[in-house]
Scaffold this motif. Structure first.
Motif, mmCIF file in Angstrom:
data_model
loop_
_atom_site.group_PDB
_atom_site.id
_atom_site.type_symbol
_atom_site.label_atom_id
_atom_site.label_comp_id
_atom_site.label_asym_id
_atom_site.label_seq_id
_atom_site.Cartn_x
_atom_site.Cartn_y
_atom_site.Cartn_z
ATOM 1 N N TRP A 121 8.387 10.756 -15.608
ATOM 2 C CA TRP A 121 9.503 10.783 -14.641
ATOM 3 C C TRP A 121 10.824 10.888 -15.404
ATOM 4 N N GLN A 122 10.990 10.015 -16.386
ATOM 5 C CA GLN A 122 12.216 9.998 -17.179
ATOM 6 C C GLN A 122 11.936 9.468 -18.576
ATOM 7 N N ILE B 213 9.263 6.327 -18.542
ATOM 8 C CA ILE B 213 8.596 5.772 -17.360
ATOM 9 C C ILE B 213 7.934 6.855 -16.517
ATOM 10 N N GLN B 214 6.952 6.413 -15.746
ATOM 11 C CA GLN B 214 6.263 7.320 -14.841
ATOM 12 C C GLN B 214 6.420 6.802 -13.415
ATOM 13 N N ALA B 215 6.701 7.715 -12.495
ATOM 14 C CA ALA B 215 6.867 7.330 -11.085
ATOM 15 C C ALA B 215 6.641 8.568 -10.233
ATOM 16 N N LYS B 216 6.589 8.354 -8.919
ATOM 17 C CA LYS B 216 6.461 9.523 -8.043
ATOM 18 C C LYS B 216 7.655 9.609 -7.109
ATOM 19 N N ASP B 217 8.064 8.468 -6.583
ATOM 20 C CA ASP B 217 9.147 8.508 -5.599
ATOM 21 C C ASP B 217 10.271 7.528 -5.934
ATOM 22 N N ALA B 218 10.290 7.005 -7.132
ATOM 23 C CA ALA B 218 11.361 6.134 -7.640
ATOM 24 C C ALA B 218 11.341 4.711 -7.091
ATOM 25 N N MET B 219 10.419 4.416 -6.161
ATOM 26 C CA MET B 219 10.399 3.071 -5.596
ATOM 27 C C MET B 219 9.578 2.118 -6.465
ATOM 28 N N SER B 220 8.702 2.651 -7.267
ATOM 29 C CA SER B 220 7.955 1.835 -8.228
ATOM 30 C C SER B 220 7.720 2.698 -9.456
ATOM 31 N N PRO C 62 0.829 -1.219 0.000
ATOM 32 C CA PRO C 62 0.000 0.000 0.000
ATOM 33 C C PRO C 62 0.860 1.264 0.000
ATOM 34 N N GLU C 63 2.159 1.115 0.356
ATOM 35 C CA GLU C 63 3.021 2.299 0.491
ATOM 36 C C GLU C 63 3.498 2.861 -0.845
ATOM 37 N N VAL C 64 3.445 2.048 -1.933
ATOM 38 C CA VAL C 64 3.924 2.576 -3.209
ATOM 39 C C VAL C 64 2.782 3.294 -3.931
ATOM 40 N N VAL C 65 3.133 4.365 -4.617
ATOM 41 C CA VAL C 65 2.070 5.192 -5.206
ATOM 42 C C VAL C 65 1.287 4.457 -6.283
ATOM 43 N N HIS C 66 1.867 3.384 -6.825
ATOM 44 C CA HIS C 66 1.155 2.673 -7.873
ATOM 45 C C HIS C 66 0.001 1.820 -7.344
ATOM 46 N N THR C 67 -0.073 1.631 -6.037
ATOM 47 C CA THR C 67 -1.245 0.957 -5.468
ATOM 48 C C THR C 67 -2.342 1.994 -5.280
ATOM 49 N N GLN C 68 -3.466 1.789 -5.985
ATOM 50 C CA GLN C 68 -4.574 2.731 -5.811
ATOM 51 C C GLN C 68 -5.111 2.574 -4.386
ATOM 52 N N PHE C 69 -5.496 3.663 -3.792
ATOM 53 C CA PHE C 69 -6.074 3.687 -2.442
ATOM 54 C C PHE C 69 -5.110 3.181 -1.362
ATOM 55 N N GLY C 70 -3.821 3.096 -1.700
ATOM 56 C CA GLY C 70 -2.825 2.657 -0.722
ATOM 57 C C GLY C 70 -2.808 3.579 0.483
ATOM 58 N N ASP C 71 -2.896 4.866 0.196
ATOM 59 C CA ASP C 71 -2.891 5.869 1.252
ATOM 60 C C ASP C 71 -4.116 5.722 2.159
ATOM 61 N N GLN C 72 -5.249 5.408 1.522
ATOM 62 C CA GLN C 72 -6.500 5.224 2.264
ATOM 63 C C GLN C 72 -6.387 3.989 3.174
ATOM 64 N N ILE C 73 -5.768 2.929 2.656
ATOM 65 C CA ILE C 73 -5.643 1.690 3.441
ATOM 66 C C ILE C 73 -4.777 1.964 4.680
ATOM 67 N N LEU C 74 -3.686 2.715 4.486
ATOM 68 C CA LEU C 74 -2.824 3.026 5.638
ATOM 69 C C LEU C 74 -3.580 3.930 6.629
ATOM 70 N N VAL D 68 9.091 -2.099 -22.337
ATOM 71 C CA VAL D 68 7.727 -2.114 -21.770
ATOM 72 C C VAL D 68 7.708 -2.885 -20.448
ATOM 73 N N THR D 69 8.662 -2.548 -19.571
ATOM 74 C CA THR D 69 8.745 -3.252 -18.283
ATOM 75 C C THR D 69 8.556 -2.264 -17.128
ATOM 76 N N ASN D 70 7.815 -2.712 -16.134
ATOM 77 C CA ASN D 70 7.593 -1.884 -14.945
ATOM 78 C C ASN D 70 8.705 -2.103 -13.927
ATOM 79 N N LYS D 71 8.738 -1.233 -12.907
ATOM 80 C CA LYS D 71 9.617 -1.445 -11.744
ATOM 81 C C LYS D 71 8.728 -1.700 -10.556
#
Ligand code: XMP
Length: 507
Positions: free
Chosen positions: A427-428, A457-464, A166-178, A496-499
């Protein structure tokens, strides 16, 4: 306070950051230290992080299962879920399918953990093991197409386990779950923001550490080192000299752009050192990515130490941010993903004393600080560029020829992204010299040429991160220009690969 138990995940610190953003103090503790920590401190919730191990491995990190009897709400994430299952009598095995990146989560049982989330949403996974039997007293809260135990709970005891992050921005509603979990812990989560007083504190810390000594600051032209330089300039004034080392591994016009921007906006004079020959000589014939990164880190420091000696400076300011630290295995149980040049790439013995004011921050937070400091968009919105530069965008040995190819391809990509108005939306965007040669045909002749890969690629904090669906027309323009304008290149591919599972850079 909530305690985050660190089982070596790449995202333990990110969990703590997310909790902090809700205005709740989050303390990271190693599993071994947890019992004594709980004995001494009043803790309202426990979060168990992910981790690289399998719970059934011989020396897998664990703790006493009596922790579950303390009536403190617990949320296990990934390895945390698996450990909860393992310790409470359920079963975890190697999954038939490993899962990295997005998955669709279906909520099958209502619970306070998923309050205010829809019945179906995207979550981010990164796991090889999975739960196959839940412990007694647990119900299944959610599943995905591949795993039936994506979220479980013992509702009576407020013990929850989720396989996704839930902590990575790519999880929808992660913030809500926390947020929901914090409420379950009896806390009152409220969104916090980076404030002016927070920035003042960073400046004061630098002032106290450096005193009246002289310092140099290693600039790369990116937002992190620019912000570190600005904060340090506020603290030290003319006792700070910003230095930019041209390693020869930079993109087209990088050096010119940097000195112009710094002079114009920051009113700081940057000392520019040309060290191209040094870098290329040391890198010649080096193939291993980790070795490349270490050589680059060491060479940067060598050049900087020489400069510092000339100036009588004792301190080195770097714009290291948290993802650099964690990927370089900066915490006790985390695995090394890659040696970031400015962290584990540093020599063991350094004469300079290192100060890294942004070491606990993520890029999006650094950009917020940059806005407070009124840095221009040219700096704050710049795409990140790795310290080891184009060297990690050339698979295999680095040569002048390959550098020229990848530099030209990169410039074409940047130009076309800009024309399409997409530069600031990603992002880059960058080109990679893949080191692969393939057969082609040019003017009726056989051409055995190079393959360039494009990565956007698109990211917010580089972790995903996820790869960007660029319009086909734009991809076509970029590809045509590259093969037409760079004669050594006869093939262009799109990454075409995600992180996870890939990192952003190829090396
Ligand atoms: P990866 O490839 O690790 O990249 O997914 C995450 C972000 O970090 C940048 N990067 C670096 N930055 N020194 C840096 O200053 C490094 O050694 C380094 N390696 C990767 C990368 O460009 C991406 O934005």
């Amino acid at each position: 306070m909530v305690v985050v138990v660190d089982f070596g995940s790449q995202t333990t610190h990110l969990i703590a950051r997310r909790i902090g953003e809700w205005g709740v103090l989050a303390k990271i503790v190693l599993p071994k230290a947890l019992p004594s920590f709980l004995y001494k401190t009043k803790v309202q919730g426990i979060i168990l992080s992910g981790g690289p191990a399998s719970v059934y491995e011989k020396n897998a990190l664990s703790f006493a299962s009596s922790i579950f009897k303390k009536s403190i709400p617990i949320l296990g994430i990934c390895y945390g879920l698996q450990l909860t299952t393992h310790l409470l009598g359920g079963k975890v095995t190697r999954g038939k399918k490993q899962e990295f990146g997005p998955a669709k989560l279906t909520i099958t049982h209502s619970s306070s953990l998923f309050k205010n989330t829809p019945p179906l949403f995207t979550v981010w996974m990164s796991h090889g093991d999975e739960v196959v039997t839940a412990p007694k007293g647990f119900v299944i809260l959610a599943r995905t197409d591949t795993i039936p135990y994506a979220a479980i709970a013992n509702k009576k005891q407020n013990v929850f386990g989720i396989q996704f992050h839930p902590e990575v921005v790519h999880t929808q509603f992660g913030d809500q779950i926390l947020k929901n979990f914090l409420k379950i812990c009896g806390l009152k989560p409220q969104k916090q923001a980076i404030s002016r007083s927070y920035i003042k504190k960073i400046v004061l810390d630098i002032k106290e550490s450096v005193g009246s000594e002289k310092a140099i600051c290693a600039l790369s032209g990116g937002v992190d080192s620019s912000v570190a330089a600005m904060l340090t300039h506020k603290a030290l004034g003319t006792n700070l000299t910003p230095i930019y080392i041209d390693s020869g591994l930079m993109r087209k016009d990088e050096t010119k752009l940097l000195s112009q921007t710094f002079r114009k906006y920051l009113k700081m004079k940057v000392r520019i050192i040309n060290a191209k020959k040094d870098f290329l000589k040391k890198l010649s014939k080096v193939v291993d990515p980790e070795e490349k990164r270490k050589i680059i880190g060491n060479t940067f420091i060598e050049v900087l130490e020489k400069q510092a000696k000339k100036m009588g400076a004792k301190f080195l300011i770097q714009g290291t941010i948290y993802p650099d630290v964690i990927e370089s295995a900066g915490t006790k149980h985390s695995k090394k993903i890659k040696t970031h040049h400015n962290v584990a790439g540093l020599p063991k013995k350094m004469r300079l004393i290192l100060i890294e004011p942004l070491r606990n921050f993520y890029k999006d937070e650094v950009r917020k600080i940059a806005k407070f400091l009124k840095l221009p968009d040219e700096i704050t919105q710049r795409q990140p560029f790795p310290g080891p530069g184009l060297a990690v965008r050339i698979v295999g040995s680095v040569t002048d020829k390959k550098l020229q190819m990848v530099r030209k391809a990169d410039a074409i990509l940047q130009e076309e992204m800009k024309k399409a108005g997409l530069t600031n939306n990603v992002w880059q965007a960058f080109a990679v010299h893949t080191g692969i040669q393939t057969t082609g045909v040019r003017g009726d002749n056989r051409a055995y040429g190079n393959t360039i890969a494009l990565r956007v690629i698109q990211a917010k904090d580089a972790m995903s991160a996820h790869w960007v669906h660029l319009p086909y027309k734009l991809l076509n323009t970029i590809s045509s220009r590259i093969v037409n304008e760079i004669k050594e290149v006869n093939r262009v591919v799109y990454d075409v690969t995600n992180k996870p599972p890939a990192t952003m850079e190829w090396e």
